[in-house]
Scaffold this motif. Structure first.
Motif, PDB file in Angstrom:
ATOM      1  N   LEU A 105       0.863  -1.185   0.000  1.00 26.88           N
ATOM      2  CA  LEU A 105       0.000   0.000   0.000  1.00 26.88           C
ATOM      3  C   LEU A 105       0.899   1.236   0.000  1.00 26.88           C
ATOM      4  O   LEU A 105       1.784   1.354   0.836  1.00 26.88           O
ATOM      5  CB  LEU A 105      -0.905   0.008   1.229  1.00 26.88           C
ATOM      6  CG  LEU A 105      -1.868  -1.169   1.349  1.00 26.88           C
ATOM      7  CD1 LEU A 105      -2.620  -1.111   2.663  1.00 26.88           C
ATOM      8  CD2 LEU A 105      -2.833  -1.184   0.187  1.00 26.88           C
ATOM      9  N   VAL A 106       0.640   2.120  -0.935  1.00 29.38           N
ATOM     10  CA  VAL A 106       1.497   3.284  -1.123  1.00 29.38           C
ATOM     11  C   VAL A 106       0.621   4.541  -1.140  1.00 29.38           C
ATOM     12  O   VAL A 106      -0.492   4.518  -1.654  1.00 29.38           O
ATOM     13  CB  VAL A 106       2.262   3.187  -2.462  1.00 29.38           C
ATOM     14  CG1 VAL A 106       3.152   4.381  -2.676  1.00 29.38           C
ATOM     15  CG2 VAL A 106       3.065   1.899  -2.519  1.00 29.38           C
ATOM     16  N   HIS A 107       1.142   5.618  -0.582  1.00 33.75           N
ATOM     17  CA  HIS A 107       0.430   6.886  -0.653  1.00 33.75           C
ATOM     18  C   HIS A 107       1.388   7.985  -1.092  1.00 33.75           C
ATOM     19  O   HIS A 107       2.600   7.845  -1.011  1.00 33.75           O
ATOM     20  CB  HIS A 107      -0.235   7.232   0.688  1.00 33.75           C
ATOM     21  CG  HIS A 107       0.735   7.556   1.788  1.00 33.75           C
ATOM     22  ND1 HIS A 107       1.170   8.827   2.029  1.00 33.75           N
ATOM     23  CD2 HIS A 107       1.357   6.765   2.689  1.00 33.75           C
ATOM     24  CE1 HIS A 107       2.013   8.808   3.050  1.00 33.75           C
ATOM     25  NE2 HIS A 107       2.150   7.561   3.462  1.00 33.75           N
ATOM     26  N   ASP A 108       0.818   9.068  -1.563  1.00 33.97           N
ATOM     27  CA  ASP A 108       1.574  10.216  -2.055  1.00 33.97           C
ATOM     28  C   ASP A 108       1.764  11.188  -0.893  1.00 33.97           C
ATOM     29  O   ASP A 108       0.784  11.716  -0.365  1.00 33.97           O
ATOM     30  CB  ASP A 108       0.779  10.861  -3.186  1.00 33.97           C
ATOM     31  CG  ASP A 108       1.460  12.069  -3.809  1.00 33.97           C
ATOM     32  OD1 ASP A 108       2.414  12.608  -3.199  1.00 33.97           O
ATOM     33  OD2 ASP A 108       1.022  12.488  -4.899  1.00 33.97           O
ATOM     34  N   ILE A 109       3.002  11.428  -0.488  1.00 37.11           N
ATOM     35  CA  ILE A 109       3.235  12.288   0.671  1.00 37.11           C
ATOM     36  C   ILE A 109       2.851  13.743   0.413  1.00 37.11           C
ATOM     37  O   ILE A 109       2.724  14.525   1.343  1.00 37.11           O
ATOM     38  CB  ILE A 109       4.704  12.220   1.165  1.00 37.11           C
ATOM     39  CG1 ILE A 109       5.667  12.725   0.107  1.00 37.11           C
ATOM     40  CG2 ILE A 109       5.041  10.829   1.624  1.00 37.11           C
ATOM     41  CD1 ILE A 109       7.082  12.923   0.623  1.00 37.11           C
ATOM     42  N   SER A 110       2.616  14.097  -0.834  1.00 38.62           N
ATOM     43  CA  SER A 110       2.214  15.470  -1.144  1.00 38.62           C
ATOM     44  C   SER A 110       0.693  15.628  -1.201  1.00 38.62           C
ATOM     45  O   SER A 110       0.197  16.732  -1.414  1.00 38.62           O
ATOM     46  CB  SER A 110       2.842  15.929  -2.467  1.00 38.62           C
ATOM     47  OG  SER A 110       2.289  15.216  -3.547  1.00 38.62           O
ATOM     48  N   ARG A 111      -0.042  14.524  -1.017  1.00 37.49           N
ATOM     49  CA  ARG A 111      -1.511  14.584  -1.058  1.00 37.49           C
ATOM     50  C   ARG A 111      -2.086  13.881   0.163  1.00 37.49           C
ATOM     51  O   ARG A 111      -2.088  12.655   0.245  1.00 37.49           O
ATOM     52  CB  ARG A 111      -2.036  13.931  -2.329  1.00 37.49           C
ATOM     53  CG  ARG A 111      -1.673  14.724  -3.578  1.00 37.49           C
ATOM     54  CD  ARG A 111      -2.282  14.152  -4.834  1.00 37.49           C
ATOM     55  NE  ARG A 111      -3.738  14.097  -4.708  1.00 37.49           N
ATOM     56  CZ  ARG A 111      -4.464  13.088  -5.164  1.00 37.49           C
ATOM     57  NH1 ARG A 111      -3.905  12.058  -5.735  1.00 37.49           N
ATOM     58  NH2 ARG A 111      -5.764  13.112  -5.031  1.00 37.49           N
ATOM     59  N   ARG A 112      -2.559  14.617   1.114  1.00 36.30           N
ATOM     60  CA  ARG A 112      -3.091  14.080   2.374  1.00 36.30           C
ATOM     61  C   ARG A 112      -4.220  13.073   2.127  1.00 36.30           C
ATOM     62  O   ARG A 112      -4.336  12.081   2.840  1.00 36.30           O
ATOM     63  CB  ARG A 112      -3.582  15.240   3.257  1.00 36.30           C
ATOM     64  CG  ARG A 112      -4.278  14.836   4.528  1.00 36.30           C
ATOM     65  CD  ARG A 112      -3.302  14.211   5.469  1.00 36.30           C
ATOM     66  NE  ARG A 112      -3.987  13.632   6.601  1.00 36.30           N
ATOM     67  CZ  ARG A 112      -3.488  13.583   7.812  1.00 36.30           C
ATOM     68  NH1 ARG A 112      -2.296  14.076   8.047  1.00 36.30           N
ATOM     69  NH2 ARG A 112      -4.143  13.019   8.774  1.00 36.30           N
ATOM     70  N   LEU A 113      -5.053  13.306   1.133  1.00 38.01           N
ATOM     71  CA  LEU A 113      -6.169  12.416   0.846  1.00 38.01           C
ATOM     72  C   LEU A 113      -5.698  10.991   0.583  1.00 38.01           C
ATOM     73  O   LEU A 113      -6.344  10.025   1.004  1.00 38.01           O
ATOM     74  CB  LEU A 113      -6.978  12.935  -0.346  1.00 38.01           C
ATOM     75  CG  LEU A 113      -8.188  12.104  -0.757  1.00 38.01           C
ATOM     76  CD1 LEU A 113      -9.197  12.016   0.390  1.00 38.01           C
ATOM     77  CD2 LEU A 113      -8.844  12.719  -1.981  1.00 38.01           C
TER      78      LEU A 113
END
Length: 68
Positions: free
Chosen positions: A37-45
């Protein structure tokens, strides 16, 4: 790829968290032995959505799936 003389195959599915893929993502989990699972650190959503994706993973996959 070869690992210790054995051929290992991997399929990588990337929905990029897009809602239009929600209806088919449960099919991705069948037979999975690992999930990243990966998230974008520049997008809180995207960070806020990780919990939902993790719950969906646990609902539709084997209990022994390795999750990172």
């Amino acid at each position: 790829m070869n690992i210790n003389g054995k051929e290992v195959r991997a399929q990588i599915w990337d929905t990029a968290g897009q809602e239009r893929f929600r209806a088919v993502t449960s099919a991705y989990y069948r037979g999975a032995v690992g999930a990243l699972l990966v998230h974008d650190i520049s997008r809180r959503l995207t960070f806020d959505s990780v919990g939902r994706w993790l719950n969906e993973l646990h609902t539709h996959s084997d209990m022994n799936v390795v999750t990172i």
